[in-house]
Design a protein around this motif. Structure first.
Motif, PDB file in Angstrom:
ATOM      1  N   VAL A 107      -3.037   1.764  -9.767  1.00 21.05           N
ATOM      2  CA  VAL A 107      -1.717   2.064  -9.197  1.00 21.05           C
ATOM      3  C   VAL A 107      -1.553   1.206  -7.949  1.00 21.05           C
ATOM      4  N   CYS A 136      -0.080  -0.358 -12.625  1.00 17.19           N
ATOM      5  CA  CYS A 136       0.852   0.766 -12.752  1.00 17.19           C
ATOM      6  C   CYS A 136       1.576   0.815 -11.409  1.00 17.19           C
ATOM      7  N   ALA A 137       2.899   0.743 -11.441  1.00 17.96           N
ATOM      8  CA  ALA A 137       3.648   0.642 -10.187  1.00 17.96           C
ATOM      9  C   ALA A 137       3.541   1.933  -9.377  1.00 17.96           C
ATOM     10  N   LEU A 138       3.293   1.778  -8.092  1.00 17.24           N
ATOM     11  CA  LEU A 138       3.300   2.921  -7.173  1.00 17.24           C
ATOM     12  C   LEU A 138       4.732   3.437  -7.044  1.00 17.24           C
ATOM     13  N   ARG A 139       4.912   4.746  -7.231  1.00 15.07           N
ATOM     14  CA  ARG A 139       6.269   5.325  -7.139  1.00 15.07           C
ATOM     15  C   ARG A 139       6.888   4.997  -5.773  1.00 15.07           C
ATOM     16  N   PHE A 172       7.219  15.060  -6.052  1.00 13.49           N
ATOM     17  CA  PHE A 172       6.479  13.805  -5.903  1.00 13.49           C
ATOM     18  C   PHE A 172       6.198  13.593  -4.418  1.00 13.49           C
ATOM     19  N   ASN A 174       4.004  11.579  -1.148  1.00 14.23           N
ATOM     20  CA  ASN A 174       3.420  10.279  -0.821  1.00 14.23           C
ATOM     21  C   ASN A 174       4.184   9.138  -1.488  1.00 14.23           C
ATOM     22  N   ASP A 190       7.582   5.421 -13.265  1.00  9.43           N
ATOM     23  CA  ASP A 190       7.273   4.881 -14.585  1.00  9.43           C
ATOM     24  C   ASP A 190       7.527   5.956 -15.649  1.00  9.43           C
ATOM     25  N   GLU A 193       5.643   9.278 -15.303  1.00  7.26           N
ATOM     26  CA  GLU A 193       6.150  10.121 -14.214  1.00  7.26           C
ATOM     27  C   GLU A 193       7.504  10.729 -14.581  1.00  7.26           C
TER      28      GLU A 193
ATOM     29  N   ASP B 167      -2.909   8.144  -4.648  1.00  6.06           N
ATOM     30  CA  ASP B 167      -1.681   7.355  -4.801  1.00  6.06           C
ATOM     31  C   ASP B 167      -0.649   8.021  -5.708  1.00  6.06           C
ATOM     32  N   GLN B 169      -0.012  11.672  -5.547  1.00  8.07           N
ATOM     33  CA  GLN B 169      -0.061  13.071  -5.091  1.00  8.07           C
ATOM     34  C   GLN B 169       1.170  13.807  -5.646  1.00  8.07           C
ATOM     35  N   ALA B 196       0.804  10.925 -14.708  1.00  9.78           N
ATOM     36  CA  ALA B 196       1.746  10.871 -13.584  1.00  9.78           C
ATOM     37  C   ALA B 196       1.097  11.319 -12.284  1.00  9.78           C
TER      38      ALA B 196
END
Lengths: 208, 208
Positions: A107, A136-139, A172, A174, A190, A193, B167, B169, B196
């Motif tokens: 991530v 995997c893209a960080l939200r 969600f 962080n 993604d 999520e 990453d 949470q 997720a």
């Protein structure tokens, strides 16, 4: 502890506006950002992408062109290129995709590619082996400086965003704030999520 | 509002224990529960499943036998049967799987199958068309009556559970408590939810 205090502060400032701050969601399906050089190898010399659909972030578009992702355990066809071409190749997949391919993608924020795994891309003309770039893209939440100022945020702040699905209610935490004059307010998740929280692209989530 | 007050009460009772309550996670990959009759049609007359691995919930096991799920948009092979056979057929998939198959599976509790879509199952001997039974499982926590009493919960309470991945949470809200003498303490998520939140089976999550 300083980080936690900061988080509280930004949340309180946002709440001070008095009304819930709604953020539209974009669920990012697996996609690739490619250099002109890689596009030429996969398609043809001097090849130029064709726009399939403009994305909400200005200047970005889903191209008509797709590639096949090939990993040690499996392959995923019909993966959209997002244009315009970039200086660095980046492949954004979900953890579900990572397991299908057999590639242990970490991530990461977009562009933070040091030490990431590689992959093979197949196009109609040929194949390219990328030595790195699979994540995997960080939200994250995109916003322009004016929106950031209104909400009391700055680039790289961490915030909490609530998805209020009836049966998959999810907070969600962080979530990274990314501020740029070229951005429009939008939360990027993604497919794992989005599915986990019962969200579809365009649904609103609520800043906490 | 009564529901919200109840939720607060159960959380406070749990917190009164003074230490964080850790719950091990089980990430449920797509699987099917089948009747003896369907198993016979898919495999052979009088067929009996073979145990591949016992699950944490007593008496439940992943069978050696797998089936192929067939939907209008796609198929998913190698889908494990979970034994023992049941009185009603139930197919549990993720939203990612639902999109692959082209089946709009709702989020439901196990056994709550009224109005759910059907699917075609293929086995080595033949195929079966189920008229209903395809769901995305509602996230839930299993526990026995003694654990429920200790934590101040009862069957069907709704609780919040935190996943503390660095990453990804995530706070899972509106999680159903399911109490039975045959259950062992365990939170069940599907693969979308596990991915997720950056969780793997066996990881602990924290009761809030």
């Amino acid at each position: 502890m300083a980080e936690r205090a900061d988080r509280k502060t930004v949340s309180l400032r946002a709440a001070a506006a008095g009304v819930p701050v709604l953020i539209p969601v974009a669920i990012s399906a697996r996609h690739v950002h490619l250099t002109e050089s890689v596009i030429e190898t996969l398609f043809s010399d001097k090849y130029r992408l064709h726009t399939h659909a403009d994305l909400v972030q200005p200047g970005q578009y889903a191209a008509e062109e797709c590639v096949t992702l090939v990993g040690p355990h499996g392959r995923i066809p019909h993966v959209r290129i997002v244009g315009p071409p970039r200086a660095v190749n980046q492949v954004e997949i979900s953890r579900t995709d990572a397991l299908t391919l057999g590639i242990n993608a970490p991530v990461r924020e977009s562009g933070d590619l040091a030490g990431t795994p590689g992959i093979v891309l197949q196009g109609p003309r040929g194949s390219v082996t990328l030595e790195s770039g699979v994540i995997c893209a960080l939200r994250h939440v995109h916003m322009c400086p004016e929106e950031a100022a209104r909400l009391g945020f700055k680039d790289q702040d961490r915030i909490q965003v609530a998805a209020q699905s009836a049966d998959r209610q999810t907070l969600f935490q962080n979530v990274v704030v990314r501020v740029s004059p070229t951005y429009r307010l939008e939360m990027h998740l993604d497919t794992d999520e989005g599915n986990a929280a019962g969200l579809r692209s365009g649904d609103p989530v609520v800043l906490q």
